[in-house]
Design an enzyme around this catalytic site. Structure first.
Site, PDB file in Angstrom:
ATOM      1  N   ASP A  51      74.861 -10.077   1.708  1.00 14.12           N
ATOM      2  CA  ASP A  51      74.778 -11.520   1.442  1.00 14.12           C
ATOM      3  C   ASP A  51      74.939 -12.313   2.739  1.00 14.12           C
ATOM      4  OD1 ASP A  51      77.473 -11.086   1.798  1.00 14.12           O
ATOM      5  OD2 ASP A  51      78.116 -12.198   0.019  1.00 14.12           O
ATOM      6  N   SER A  52      75.178 -11.615   3.852  1.00 12.72           N
ATOM      7  CA  SER A  52      75.120 -12.259   5.170  1.00 12.72           C
ATOM      8  C   SER A  52      73.743 -12.888   5.388  1.00 12.72           C
ATOM      9  CB  SER A  52      75.426 -11.249   6.280  1.00 12.72           C
ATOM     10  OG  SER A  52      74.619 -10.095   6.142  1.00 12.72           O
ATOM     11  N   ASP A  90      74.125  -6.478  -2.045  1.00 16.42           N
ATOM     12  CA  ASP A  90      75.391  -7.192  -2.250  1.00 16.42           C
ATOM     13  C   ASP A  90      75.343  -8.023  -3.530  1.00 16.42           C
ATOM     14  OD1 ASP A  90      77.717  -7.134  -0.719  1.00 16.42           O
ATOM     15  OD2 ASP A  90      76.773  -8.208   0.955  1.00 16.42           O
ATOM     16  N   LYS A 120      77.072  -3.712  -3.911  1.00 16.00           N
ATOM     17  CA  LYS A 120      78.345  -3.806  -3.185  1.00 16.00           C
ATOM     18  C   LYS A 120      79.116  -5.009  -3.699  1.00 16.00           C
ATOM     19  CE  LYS A 120      78.758  -5.041   1.393  1.00 16.00           C
ATOM     20  NZ  LYS A 120      79.531  -6.305   1.311  1.00 16.00           N
ATOM     21  N   GLU A 189      85.963  -3.991   6.937  1.00 14.34           N
ATOM     22  CA  GLU A 189      85.500  -4.991   7.907  1.00 14.34           C
ATOM     23  C   GLU A 189      86.680  -5.658   8.619  1.00 14.34           C
ATOM     24  OE1 GLU A 189      82.639  -7.889   6.514  1.00 14.34           O
ATOM     25  OE2 GLU A 189      82.675  -8.942   8.437  1.00 14.34           O
TER      26      GLU A 189
HETATM   27  O1  KIV Z   1      76.867  -9.113   3.964  1.00 21.20           O
HETATM   28  C1  KIV Z   1      76.893  -8.228   4.830  1.00 21.20           C
HETATM   29  O2  KIV Z   1      76.001  -8.115   5.675  1.00 21.20           O
HETATM   30  C2  KIV Z   1      78.015  -7.307   4.818  1.00 21.20           C
HETATM   31  C3  KIV Z   1      78.151  -6.371   5.978  1.00 21.20           C
HETATM   32  C4  KIV Z   1      78.459  -7.099   7.194  1.00 21.20           C
HETATM   33  C5  KIV Z   1      79.089  -5.266   5.707  1.00 21.20           C
HETATM   34  O3  KIV Z   1      78.811  -7.334   3.931  1.00 21.20           O
END
Ligand code: KIV
Length: 276
Positions: A51-52, A90, A120, A189
């Site tokens: 979700d980044s 995510d 995730k 993280e």
């Molecule tokens: O959202 C994301 O990209 C993440 C990673 C940085 C682990 O959760």
């Protein structure tokens, strides 16, 4: 079952990732788009549609505003362009923290509409029951402890963990709860090296570190960070390329060509390409 789809037969599975605890380090990167997924697929074990993407692709200030629709659209693009890696999507903020049955409905929607193999969740202690609910019903889950970006509104900032030993017990307990609930691996993280090592020892499934030292069973980075696309990256990120510089140089060269009239005749180029 009479036959297995060829695509499913080739892909790395969540079970295979789980079995790599203490073995060959697990290589993971984020992917949000088809061209990037196609380039990463051969070398990565896991592609995370993180979700980044809210910040990296959509310019949001944090991940709180990311929606199910955004995750599904990007998940579909990554699945279309990859063949080999395990693809994990995510679950966005608000899609899994309420009733476990709502989390299940949203997780199943993600898996069905994208074709990805796992989801995730950011897994504070209160999410362990939901992880158990999902995994018992056939949804592979990756956990995420330590710095949890979706907690930014309550924490007030992206907070690394483990500066003092006060954090240790809480983060270790969160990782243990996620693993015990059935997570096939856990992202760790933004934690101090000693804490990452303790978490890795304390759970029976692989830890995937990001800003968490080499003391994990695998590593993940935001791909655009490690390719140097931004003028700022977290201190722990090694830049393996300078995409920002390359793009700036390419755009300047293009602008120079346009201004100098230094362009080939488009139609002729097209015709010869078609003929040729
Ligand atoms: O959202 C994301 O990209 C993440 C990673 C940085 C682990 O959760």
């Amino acid at each position: 079952m009479s036959a297995q789809a060829p695509d499913a037969a080739r892909r790395i599975t969540a079970r295979q990732i789980r079995a790599r605890k203490g073995g060959e380090p697990i290589v993971c990167l984020t992917a949000y788009t088809a061209p990037m997924a196609a380039m990463l697929d051969e070398v990565c074990d896991v592609l995370l549609v993180g979700d980044s993407l809210g910040m990296v692709v959509h310019g949001l200030p944090n991940t709180v505003g990311v929606t199910m629709e955004m995750m599904i659209l990007h998940g579909q693009a990554v699945m279309r362009a990859s063949r080999r890696a395990l693809v994990v999507v995510d679950m966005p903020f608000g899609s899994y923290e309420g009733a476990p049955s709502t989390a299940y409905d949203n997780a199943v929607r993600i898996l069905k509409e994208t074709g990805a193999q796992a989801v995730k969740v950011e897994s504070g202690a209160e999410i362990a029951a939901t992880i158990a609910y999902l995994t018992r019903r056939g949804v592979p889950v990756m956990g995420h402890v330590g710095l949890r970006p979706q907690a930014v509104l309550t924490e007030g900032a992206f907070k690394a963990k483990g500066r003092g030993e006060g954090d240790f017990a809480c983060v270790i307990a969160e990782a243990q709860a996620a693993a015990k609930a059935g997570a096939f691996c856990v992202v760790v993280e933004g934690v101090a090296e000693a804490l990452a090592a303790k978490i890795t020892q304390a759970i029976a499934v692989p830890t995937i570190g990001i800003g968490a030292s080499a003391g994990c069973d695998g590593q993940i980075l935001v791909t655009e960070d490690m390719l140097g696309l931004f003028d700022w990256t977290p201190k722990f990120v090694r830049r393996y390329a300078d995409l920002r510089g390359d793009i700036a140089r390419a755009v300047r060269a293009y602008a120079d060509d346009v201004r100098a009239g230094a362009f080939p005749a488009a139609a002729e180029t097209y015709f010869s390409a078609v003929k040729g």
